[in-house]
Design an enzyme around this catalytic site. Structure first.
Site, PDB file in Angstrom:
ATOM      1  N   LYS A 174       0.832  -1.211   0.000  1.00 58.28           N
ATOM      2  CA  LYS A 174       0.000   0.000   0.000  1.00 58.28           C
ATOM      3  C   LYS A 174       0.864   1.259   0.000  1.00 58.28           C
ATOM      4  O   LYS A 174       0.614   2.196  -0.762  1.00 58.28           O
ATOM      5  CB  LYS A 174      -0.955  -0.031   1.202  1.00 58.28           C
ATOM      6  CG  LYS A 174      -1.980  -1.160   1.127  1.00 58.28           C
ATOM      7  CD  LYS A 174      -2.959  -1.119   2.283  1.00 58.28           C
ATOM      8  CE  LYS A 174      -2.351  -1.558   3.586  1.00 58.28           C
ATOM      9  NZ  LYS A 174      -1.988  -3.017   3.579  1.00 58.28           N
ATOM     10  N   THR A 175       1.879   1.295   0.846  1.00 60.16           N
ATOM     11  CA  THR A 175       2.779   2.449   0.861  1.00 60.16           C
ATOM     12  C   THR A 175       3.513   2.578  -0.463  1.00 60.16           C
ATOM     13  O   THR A 175       3.644   3.672  -1.027  1.00 60.16           O
ATOM     14  CB  THR A 175       3.797   2.319   2.008  1.00 60.16           C
ATOM     15  OG1 THR A 175       3.097   2.175   3.243  1.00 60.16           O
ATOM     16  CG2 THR A 175       4.697   3.537   2.079  1.00 60.16           C
TER      17      THR A 175
ATOM     18  N   ASP B 296      -1.065   6.512   6.525  1.00 57.37           N
ATOM     19  CA  ASP B 296      -1.137   5.090   6.852  1.00 57.37           C
ATOM     20  C   ASP B 296      -2.023   4.895   8.083  1.00 57.37           C
ATOM     21  O   ASP B 296      -2.174   5.808   8.899  1.00 57.37           O
ATOM     22  CB  ASP B 296       0.272   4.565   7.124  1.00 57.37           C
ATOM     23  CG  ASP B 296       0.357   3.055   7.007  1.00 57.37           C
ATOM     24  OD1 ASP B 296      -0.620   2.432   6.551  1.00 57.37           O
ATOM     25  OD2 ASP B 296       1.405   2.495   7.382  1.00 57.37           O
TER      26      ASP B 296
ATOM     27  N   THR C 184      -5.674  -1.571   7.086  1.00 65.16           N
ATOM     28  CA  THR C 184      -5.899  -3.017   7.109  1.00 65.16           C
ATOM     29  C   THR C 184      -7.312  -3.334   7.586  1.00 65.16           C
ATOM     30  O   THR C 184      -7.704  -4.501   7.600  1.00 65.16           O
ATOM     31  CB  THR C 184      -4.894  -3.694   8.059  1.00 65.16           C
ATOM     32  OG1 THR C 184      -4.991  -3.110   9.366  1.00 65.16           O
ATOM     33  CG2 THR C 184      -3.465  -3.514   7.546  1.00 65.16           C
TER      34      THR C 184
ATOM     35  N   ARG D 261       6.540  -8.205   1.295  1.00 62.90           N
ATOM     36  CA  ARG D 261       7.383  -7.748   2.405  1.00 62.90           C
ATOM     37  C   ARG D 261       8.049  -8.938   3.085  1.00 62.90           C
ATOM     38  O   ARG D 261       9.250  -8.895   3.417  1.00 62.90           O
ATOM     39  CB  ARG D 261       6.550  -6.956   3.420  1.00 62.90           C
ATOM     40  CG  ARG D 261       7.365  -6.486   4.630  1.00 62.90           C
ATOM     41  CD  ARG D 261       6.471  -5.834   5.655  1.00 62.90           C
ATOM     42  NE  ARG D 261       5.892  -4.602   5.138  1.00 62.90           N
ATOM     43  CZ  ARG D 261       4.836  -4.004   5.668  1.00 62.90           C
ATOM     44  NH1 ARG D 261       4.230  -4.541   6.718  1.00 62.90           N
ATOM     45  NH2 ARG D 261       4.374  -2.884   5.161  1.00 62.90           N
TER      46      ARG D 261
END
Length: 365
Positions: free
Chosen positions: A96-97, A141, A190, A249
């Site tokens: 997402k980032t 975020d 999330t 990740r």
């Protein structure tokens, strides 16, 4: 408490220009080497900084999301306007980032990064909004954790590019409106259901990031290995991809642990056997389950006869926070079909029992 100085207050706000990867080397998926990671003589830290993709063409996976954003970005650039506000939701670690930084790069603007917990006071978000330049991207975020005051300040800012401030108190109070430069808010969460309806409805694009397919994960691992200058066999890349829980990740993190074992063992070429050895050392089994996952399944199977068991009971038995279990541990077990959520609680499935019996190919549980 003494007021903070202005410089430390900017710690919650990152300006990644000209290299958006610089502050996020250890997150999410790998991408192009445009940050200079492959330059001769570059340090390992610099190479890892370059793992994050910079353009949509470099971003592997999430085909539908990339198509939607590509169309929106091209249309926006042709009109010379700010992109509609974007809400990205999905499990952690899916990019997402990274996608927010990619969108800013495609738009040719800066991306300013902060998180909802850092916006504790009204002046935090006021200063942030007032400093935005035309068409810039603001990434928040964990946006579901915004407090009510911050949300109410965002409503007119998102809808009309206007900041409404209350000046004075009591009978002398009055509202003052300040114009803002047109900007794009990219929110990441999330827990999309935890956002209030007024805030969620102000996003023009709402997109979910899904877990990655195995072939996409293998491509991500192979690209990361090239950028880290590792001699990684295709079978080894596939083995890392199988164990990374569908998450780039985690794939990056596992690859670095494999690199450590290879370096200490003096092995130049990394094969599937070495990957298996390195990941067993970190208690990651053949399906990507770690010790926490297996503890949850074993508690259900051995302690409660397979379930059903309530989330609070499981959390107490494991010594974990219920929110952590629900957001971090359970999604992958549900995806594999090892766990079921029922109205009465959690239940371990036959597939989950079979996996425990086999211990994931021999990994230490």
């Amino acid at each position: 408490m003494a007021p903070r100085k202005s410089a430390p207050r900017r710690s919650g706000l990152l300006d990644p220009s000209p290299d958006p990867a610089a502050s996020h080397a250890d997150e999410e998926q790998p991408g192009s080497n445009r940050a200079g990671g492959g330059a001769e003589g570059a340090t390992a830290h610099q190479r890892e900084d370059g793992l994050r993709p910079r353009r949509l063409d470099d971003y592997i996976g999430q085909a539908e999301l990339k198509q939607v954003l590509s169309i929106a970005v091209q249309a926006t650039r042709s009109r010379g306007e700010a992109l509609d506000h974007v809400l990205l939701h999905g499990p952690p670690g899916l990019g997402k980032t990274t996608m927010a930084l990619v969108v800013a790069e495609e738009l040719g603007v800066r991306c300013r990064i902060t998180s909802a917990p850092a916006l504790e006071r009204p002046r935090d978000i006021v200063g942030l909004l007032m400093n935005l330049q035309p068409r810039e991207v603001l990434f928040i975020d964990e946006i579901h954790r915004l407090n009510r005051v911050a949300e109410e300040l965002l409503y007119p800012a998102m809808e009309d590019f206007r900041l409404d401030l209350t000046v004075g108190q009591g009978s002398t109070a009055r509202t003052r409106s300040l114009p803002l430069a047109p900007f794009t808010l990219v929110g990441a969460t999330t827990r999309a259901g935890a956002l209030s309806s007024p805030l969620r409805d102000r996003f023009g694009l709402i997109q979910r990031l899904e877990f990655y397919a195995l072939d996409d994960l293998q491509a991500i691992v192979e690209r990361a290995a090239r950028l880290l200058q590792l001699d990684l066999e295709a079978a080894a890349a596939l083995e890392v991809a199988r164990r990374c829980r569908g998450t780039p990740r985690i794939a990056n993190r596992l690859l670095r642990r494999v690199r450590d074992v290879a370096a200490v063992g003096g092995q130049g070429r990394i094969g599937a056997e070495l990957v298996d050895q390195a990941l067993r050392l970190h208690r990651v089994d053949g399906r990507g389950l770690d010790a926490s996952d297996r503890r949850l399944l074993r508690l259900l199977q051995d302690g409660h006869g397979g379930g059903p068991v309530g989330l609070e009971t499981l959390a107490a038995g494991l010594g974990e926070d219920p929110a952590t279990l629900e957001a971090v541990v359970e999604p992958y077990l549900l995806q594999l079909g090892f766990l079921q959520r029922t109205p009465r609680g959690r239940v371990v499935t036959e597939a989950g029992r079979a996996h425990l019996a086999g211990c994931g190919g021999g990994a230490e549980p």
